[in-house]
Design a protein around this motif. Sequence first.
Motif, PDB file in Angstrom:
ATOM      1  N   HIS A 157       0.845  -1.190   0.000  1.00 20.07           N
ATOM      2  CA  HIS A 157       0.000   0.000   0.000  1.00 20.07           C
ATOM      3  C   HIS A 157       0.884   1.245   0.000  1.00 20.07           C
ATOM      4  N   VAL A 158       0.648   2.125  -0.968  1.00 17.89           N
ATOM      5  CA  VAL A 158       1.457   3.328  -1.142  1.00 17.89           C
ATOM      6  C   VAL A 158       0.555   4.549  -0.978  1.00 17.89           C
ATOM      7  N   GLY A 159       0.905   5.437  -0.064  1.00 22.59           N
ATOM      8  CA  GLY A 159       0.100   6.624   0.195  1.00 22.59           C
ATOM      9  C   GLY A 159       0.288   7.716  -0.836  1.00 22.59           C
ATOM     10  N   ASP A 160      -0.439   8.805  -0.664  1.00 23.33           N
ATOM     11  CA  ASP A 160      -0.377   9.938  -1.586  1.00 23.33           C
ATOM     12  C   ASP A 160       0.991  10.627  -1.518  1.00 23.33           C
ATOM     13  N   PHE A 161       1.427  11.167  -2.651  1.00 21.22           N
ATOM     14  CA  PHE A 161       2.646  11.977  -2.766  1.00 21.22           C
ATOM     15  C   PHE A 161       3.928  11.208  -2.421  1.00 21.22           C
ATOM     16  N   VAL A 162       3.887   9.890  -2.460  1.00 19.43           N
ATOM     17  CA  VAL A 162       5.096   9.101  -2.219  1.00 19.43           C
ATOM     18  C   VAL A 162       6.000   9.179  -3.453  1.00 19.43           C
ATOM     19  N   ILE A 163       7.302   9.229  -3.228  1.00 15.47           N
ATOM     20  CA  ILE A 163       8.286   9.191  -4.313  1.00 15.47           C
ATOM     21  C   ILE A 163       9.200   7.991  -4.100  1.00 15.47           C
ATOM     22  N   LEU A 164       9.288   7.127  -5.115  1.00 13.98           N
ATOM     23  CA  LEU A 164      10.184   5.977  -5.065  1.00 13.98           C
ATOM     24  C   LEU A 164      11.367   6.227  -5.991  1.00 13.98           C
ATOM     25  N   GLY A 205      14.722   5.248  -8.217  1.00  9.95           N
ATOM     26  CA  GLY A 205      14.923   4.162  -9.171  1.00  9.95           C
ATOM     27  C   GLY A 205      15.436   2.894  -8.504  1.00  9.95           C
ATOM     28  N   PHE A 206      14.937   1.744  -8.967  1.00 11.47           N
ATOM     29  CA  PHE A 206      15.337   0.426  -8.479  1.00 11.47           C
ATOM     30  C   PHE A 206      14.930   0.177  -7.028  1.00 11.47           C
ATOM     31  N   THR A 207      13.973   0.927  -6.518  1.00 12.99           N
ATOM     32  CA  THR A 207      13.430   0.615  -5.197  1.00 12.99           C
ATOM     33  C   THR A 207      12.674  -0.706  -5.265  1.00 12.99           C
ATOM     34  N   VAL A 208      12.868  -1.561  -4.264  1.00 11.06           N
ATOM     35  CA  VAL A 208      12.172  -2.851  -4.173  1.00 11.06           C
ATOM     36  C   VAL A 208      11.424  -2.896  -2.845  1.00 11.06           C
ATOM     37  N   VAL A 209      10.130  -3.230  -2.899  1.00 11.76           N
ATOM     38  CA  VAL A 209       9.290  -3.218  -1.705  1.00 11.76           C
ATOM     39  C   VAL A 209       8.754  -4.621  -1.446  1.00 11.76           C
ATOM     40  N   HIS A 210       8.997  -5.123  -0.249  1.00  8.74           N
ATOM     41  CA  HIS A 210       8.551  -6.457   0.172  1.00  8.74           C
ATOM     42  C   HIS A 210       7.029  -6.496   0.282  1.00  8.74           C
ATOM     43  N   GLN A 211       6.458  -7.700   0.125  1.00  4.43           N
ATOM     44  CA  GLN A 211       5.006  -7.834   0.180  1.00  4.43           C
ATOM     45  C   GLN A 211       4.444  -7.381   1.528  1.00  4.43           C
ATOM     46  N   PHE A 212       3.254  -6.810   1.484  1.00  2.00           N
ATOM     47  CA  PHE A 212       2.476  -6.339   2.631  1.00  2.00           C
ATOM     48  C   PHE A 212       3.044  -5.075   3.283  1.00  2.00           C
ATOM     49  N   VAL A 213       4.113  -4.527   2.762  1.00  2.00           N
ATOM     50  CA  VAL A 213       4.676  -3.303   3.341  1.00  2.00           C
ATOM     51  C   VAL A 213       3.802  -2.109   2.969  1.00  2.00           C
TER      52      VAL A 213
END
Length: 263
Positions: free
Chosen positions: A141-148, A150-158
């Motif tokens: 789940h990613v909230g409003d105005f988030v910036i990722l 390059g090459f960011t990796v996010v684990h499940q359920f984070v």
Amino acid sequence: MNIHPTALVDPQAELDSTVSVGPYTVVGPHVKVGSGTTIGPHCVIEGHTTIGRDNRIFQFNSLGAIPQDKKYAGEPCELVIGDRNTIREFCTFNIGSPGDSGVTRVGNDNWIMAYVHLAHDCTVGNNTIFANNSQLAGHVHVGDFVILGGFTVVHQFVRLGAHSMTAMCSLLFADLPPFVMSQGQPAGARSMNFEGLRRRGFSAERLAAVKAMHKALYRDDLTLENAKASIAGLTEKYPESAPDVQMMLSFLQQTPPQRGIVR
């Protein structure tokens, strides 16, 4: 409709008359596309996929394919994309899975660069920026105005709170609270996203409250419960920050102890 002669659009697909479809694109029977959206060449849009108004979908995207989940057995799960999103080349957005809400959802006004992957049951808010090769596992789940970065990796359920930010090549195993900037493998908290907040019109009082929240979480050597109590008291000193404080407390309250927050 401006549909190129080489595009294969199923007769059952529901496309607004103002939609344009580029050469060699394939659109499946359960797809719905709103007005003003442009779809570039060599895309595949399938599954129960709903796309809103005024989106720009560039070439070589795969939207609405079945989830990369061995338990999936053909259930009619969905991909829902809102309005005014830019989706650059080679992105893969999968439909949801029956083990969750069954919907992968993207909000409005997001800027999604090349090679981004959204796995099943991800939820992306509004006004986010995903740099090239950002990869989200399932149920993120990613909230409003988030910036990722390059090459960011996010684990499940984070979960990533509103206004948070990751540096390039960050690896997230824990929840990233609102406003926090993170970097590393695994990612650690580095600061708060003050420049981003200034650009979004945060007042000096609200910025001061965000700085105090950072101090309570990361500088005062407090337990998480004590940090939450300290943050709750900030509204007395900074009344204008009450919505920001409430957002932070709500986020922290929903963080499972086994996962925790980025430290």
